[in-house]
Design an enzyme around this catalytic site. Sequence first.
Site, short mmCIF file in Angstrom:
data_model
loop_
_atom_site.label_atom_id
_atom_site.label_comp_id
_atom_site.label_asym_id
_atom_site.label_seq_id
_atom_site.Cartn_x
_atom_site.Cartn_y
_atom_site.Cartn_z
N LYS A 1 18.10 -48.56 64.24
CA LYS A 1 18.10 -47.16 63.82
C LYS A 1 18.72 -46.90 62.45
CE LYS A 1 22.40 -45.91 66.19
NZ LYS A 1 23.07 -44.97 67.08
N GLY B 1 18.20 -48.00 59.51
CA GLY B 1 17.37 -48.01 58.31
C GLY B 1 17.46 -49.31 57.53
N LYS C 1 33.70 -59.15 52.41
CA LYS C 1 33.96 -60.41 51.67
C LYS C 1 33.64 -60.26 50.19
CE LYS C 1 35.28 -61.04 55.01
NZ LYS C 1 35.30 -60.47 56.36
N GLY D 1 25.82 -53.61 69.69
CA GLY D 1 27.02 -53.80 68.87
C GLY D 1 28.22 -52.96 69.25
N ILE E 1 42.71 -58.20 61.97
CA ILE E 1 41.98 -58.81 60.85
C ILE E 1 41.43 -57.74 59.90
CG2 ILE E 1 40.08 -60.33 60.22
CD1 ILE E 1 41.03 -62.18 62.18
N HIS F 1 38.59 -87.90 47.88
CA HIS F 1 39.79 -87.60 47.10
C HIS F 1 39.39 -87.14 45.70
CE1 HIS F 1 43.84 -87.94 45.56
NE2 HIS F 1 43.35 -88.60 44.51
P1 FAD Z 1 26.18 -54.91 65.28
O1 FAD Z 1 26.27 -55.71 64.06
O2 FAD Z 1 27.09 -53.76 65.45
O3 FAD Z 1 24.66 -54.42 65.38
C1 FAD Z 1 24.20 -53.53 66.34
C2 FAD Z 1 23.07 -52.71 65.71
O4 FAD Z 1 22.44 -51.97 66.75
C3 FAD Z 1 23.54 -51.68 64.69
O5 FAD Z 1 22.92 -51.90 63.45
C4 FAD Z 1 23.15 -50.33 65.29
O6 FAD Z 1 22.69 -49.42 64.31
C5 FAD Z 1 22.03 -50.72 66.23
N1 FAD Z 1 21.86 -49.81 67.37
C6 FAD Z 1 22.82 -49.39 68.24
N2 FAD Z 1 22.26 -48.61 69.21
C7 FAD Z 1 20.94 -48.54 68.92
C8 FAD Z 1 19.84 -47.90 69.55
N3 FAD Z 1 19.97 -47.19 70.68
N4 FAD Z 1 18.61 -48.04 68.99
C9 FAD Z 1 18.45 -48.76 67.85
N5 FAD Z 1 19.45 -49.39 67.22
C10 FAD Z 1 20.67 -49.29 67.76
N6 FAD Z 1 32.67 -60.94 61.98
C11 FAD Z 1 32.71 -62.20 61.51
O7 FAD Z 1 32.32 -63.14 62.21
N7 FAD Z 1 33.18 -62.47 60.24
C12 FAD Z 1 33.62 -61.48 59.44
O8 FAD Z 1 34.02 -61.76 58.30
C13 FAD Z 1 33.59 -60.16 59.91
N8 FAD Z 1 34.02 -59.15 59.13
C14 FAD Z 1 33.96 -57.87 59.61
C15 FAD Z 1 34.43 -56.86 58.79
C16 FAD Z 1 34.39 -55.55 59.23
C17 FAD Z 1 34.89 -54.45 58.33
C18 FAD Z 1 33.86 -55.25 60.52
C19 FAD Z 1 33.79 -53.83 61.02
C20 FAD Z 1 33.40 -56.26 61.34
C21 FAD Z 1 33.46 -57.58 60.90
N9 FAD Z 1 33.02 -58.64 61.69
C22 FAD Z 1 33.10 -59.93 61.22
C23 FAD Z 1 32.47 -58.42 63.04
C24 FAD Z 1 30.93 -58.45 63.01
O9 FAD Z 1 30.48 -57.45 62.12
C25 FAD Z 1 30.36 -58.20 64.40
O10 FAD Z 1 30.89 -59.13 65.31
C26 FAD Z 1 28.84 -58.33 64.40
O11 FAD Z 1 28.27 -57.41 63.52
C27 FAD Z 1 28.28 -58.13 65.81
O12 FAD Z 1 26.90 -58.16 65.79
P2 FAD Z 1 26.03 -57.34 66.85
O13 FAD Z 1 24.61 -57.61 66.48
O14 FAD Z 1 26.49 -57.63 68.22
O15 FAD Z 1 26.38 -55.82 66.59
P1 NAD Z 2 42.08 -56.18 66.24
O1 NAD Z 2 42.03 -56.01 67.71
O2 NAD Z 2 41.91 -57.52 65.67
O3 NAD Z 2 43.48 -55.62 65.70
C1 NAD Z 2 43.94 -54.33 65.96
C2 NAD Z 2 45.45 -54.31 65.83
O4 NAD Z 2 45.90 -52.97 65.91
C3 NAD Z 2 46.16 -55.09 66.93
O5 NAD Z 2 47.03 -56.03 66.35
C4 NAD Z 2 46.89 -54.00 67.72
O6 NAD Z 2 48.12 -54.46 68.26
C5 NAD Z 2 47.10 -52.92 66.67
N1 NAD Z 2 47.25 -51.55 67.21
C6 NAD Z 2 46.51 -50.94 68.18
N2 NAD Z 2 46.94 -49.69 68.37
C7 NAD Z 2 47.98 -49.46 67.51
C8 NAD Z 2 48.85 -48.34 67.25
N3 NAD Z 2 48.73 -47.18 67.89
N4 NAD Z 2 49.80 -48.49 66.31
C9 NAD Z 2 49.93 -49.65 65.64
N5 NAD Z 2 49.15 -50.73 65.85
C10 NAD Z 2 48.17 -50.65 66.77
O7 NAD Z 2 41.00 -55.14 65.66
P2 NAD Z 2 40.44 -54.90 64.19
O8 NAD Z 2 41.31 -55.52 63.15
O9 NAD Z 2 40.17 -53.44 64.13
O10 NAD Z 2 39.08 -55.69 64.22
C11 NAD Z 2 38.05 -55.35 65.16
C12 NAD Z 2 37.13 -56.52 65.41
O11 NAD Z 2 36.39 -56.88 64.26
C13 NAD Z 2 37.92 -57.75 65.84
O12 NAD Z 2 37.34 -58.23 67.04
C14 NAD Z 2 37.72 -58.73 64.73
O13 NAD Z 2 37.59 -60.05 65.21
C15 NAD Z 2 36.42 -58.28 64.07
N6 NAD Z 2 36.53 -58.61 62.63
C16 NAD Z 2 36.50 -59.91 62.25
C17 NAD Z 2 36.68 -60.25 60.94
C18 NAD Z 2 36.64 -61.69 60.53
O14 NAD Z 2 36.17 -62.50 61.31
N7 NAD Z 2 37.11 -62.04 59.34
C19 NAD Z 2 36.93 -59.28 59.99
C20 NAD Z 2 37.00 -57.97 60.41
C21 NAD Z 2 36.78 -57.66 61.73
#
Ligand code: FAD
Ligand code: NAD
Length: 471
Positions: free
Chosen positions: A37, A39, A54, A148, A187, A450
């Site tokens: 959805k 786009g 990144k 997601g 993270i 190395h």
């Molecule tokens: P999503 O990527 O959330 O995709 C789900 C899709 O479904 C969405 O595009 C949504 O629009 C669509 N959708 C939902 N409902 C509907 C519907 N009813 N009809 C049509 N479409 C729909 N993970 C890493 O491994 N490395 C990282 O460095 C990393 N960095 C991150 C940084 C940030 C800021 C965030 C927020 C997340 C990060 N993650 C990272 C986590 C990673 O983005 C997610 O684990 C990953 O995107 C999950 O993929 P997914 O396909 O399950 O869900």
């Molecule tokens: P997270 O669960 O990793 O961390 C959230 C943190 O917020 C925890 O340490 C928790 O103790 C703290 N917290 C919760 N409530 C609070 C409060 N009221 N006051 C103070 N602290 C509080 O969640 P995130 O950092 O939001 O990331 C979400 C998901 O996205 C994670 O599953 C992560 O793995 C994924 N992600 C992955 C990457 C990567 O792989 N590099 C990057 C970004 C996000």
Amino acid sequence: ATEAEELDLVIIGGGVAGYVGAIKAGQSGMKVACIEKRGALGGTCLNVGCIPSKSLLNNSHLYHTIKHDTKKRGIIVGDVQLDLKAMMGAKDTSVAGLTKGVEFLFKKNNVDYVKGTGAFVNEHEIKVDLNEGGERTLRAKNIIIATGSEATPFPGLEIDEKRVISSTGALSLDAVPKKMVVIGGGIIGLEMASVYCRLGADVTVVEYLGAIGGPGMDSEIAKQSQKILAKQGLKFKLNTKVVKGDASGESVKIEVEAAKGGKQETLEADVVLVAIGRRPYTKGLGLENVGLETDDRGRVVIDKEYRTKIPHIRVIGDVTFGPMLAHKAEEEAVAVIEYIQQGYGHVNYGAIPAVMYTYPEVAWVGQSEEDLKKADVKYKVGNFPFSANSRAKTNLDTDGFVKFLADAETDRILGVHIIGANAGEMIAEGTLALEYGASTEDVARTCHAHPTLAEAFKEAAMSTYGKAIHY
Ligand code: FAD
Ligand code: NAD
């Protein structure tokens, strides 16, 4: 409504889980449609997650290095300036290139890309409200939910993506805030805090627990990482919970109190980032129309083969169990198609790496010391600091170390934890070792080039079963 089209597979969600599943299905000749959805394909990861974050991490690191870290390298630079708009532009270019790339792969593999919002009509039919207007009904033998996750909101603090932001707003601010408070030292919190700290913001991270890094990070590594990030200018308030936020005034006010003991304080900031975790997203999906339920954390419940209680409806990625990581979603996408096609598939949940892309990076795979203690496993530890590695010394980049955890009796590797430059690349070797059931001696007896940072990996393995040479 038009008459329903009959397909082998419909995938709802075009994120990493959904698009990888669609390509894999298309490659093997299945008639497949993927509904998205937003786009653009690629989901959270490509559009507002892994990729744009990144890009900003890489370019803010370059900016910070050029501004503050060139003199000792014999490079004199002039007046270094930030062009935030162009930095955001570079990020947008990377994102657009990658999402378009997925669209191309859909065409190449005959995946029908349906732009719209999908919802269950019944166990075999999905109605799509098309983005361009109108609707389309898809009928399929198999359906995969891959919708997601979304940012968990902080109660009472409405996200406007300008002053109170989620990670999505943090990826497109139009100015560097003077003062920023980050709620949550996981993270997302640490990666985005790093970006804005490097660009000049005064950033305070408030974390409820006694350690940064979120779930899974080894506590020795978390402590070291916090020390290094603090040296870079990040401020931390650990064991502190946010009780209330108020964005009605000129600055956003955040009331915090000690997790135990109740000492209160008010923090003020121009911008507050809410990064307290993500939650599964199933809004508008019509799960109730097919009698599917979610658990207390909003996850759609499945068995080992990703099946819901309706066996031809399966669920993968962030919307269900396991770490919310793109590569976990990708593994599940391949496995779920294999389950559908041949009845068996494979994901090793014990060997999924995690990387935090701060500087230095933190990466790990397998179990932490805390996990092993809890499970009462007897283990031995090996360590090697980058300060004793020739390449790290040459690069003037010696922060961090490699740590191995291995079974005390068999020497089988149980966990690898790295903090250091390039840890995110190096962890692939640890993941392969774990996947193959390697011992630390297997790694230590493998020749490493190395001078490379990877020699620290080899020597940490050496130090687990014997002695490292250079330390
Ligand atoms: P999503 O990527 O959330 O995709 C789900 C899709 O479904 C969405 O595009 C949504 O629009 C669509 N959708 C939902 N409902 C509907 C519907 N009813 N009809 C049509 N479409 C729909 N993970 C890493 O491994 N490395 C990282 O460095 C990393 N960095 C991150 C940084 C940030 C800021 C965030 C927020 C997340 C990060 N993650 C990272 C986590 C990673 O983005 C997610 O684990 C990953 O995107 C999950 O993929 P997914 O396909 O399950 O869900
Ligand atoms: P997270 O669960 O990793 O961390 C959230 C943190 O917020 C925890 O340490 C928790 O103790 C703290 N917290 C919760 N409530 C609070 C409060 N009221 N006051 C103070 N602290 C509080 O969640 P995130 O950092 O939001 O990331 C979400 C998901 O996205 C994670 O599953 C992560 O793995 C994924 N992600 C992955 C990457 C990567 O792989 N590099 C990057 C970004 C996000």
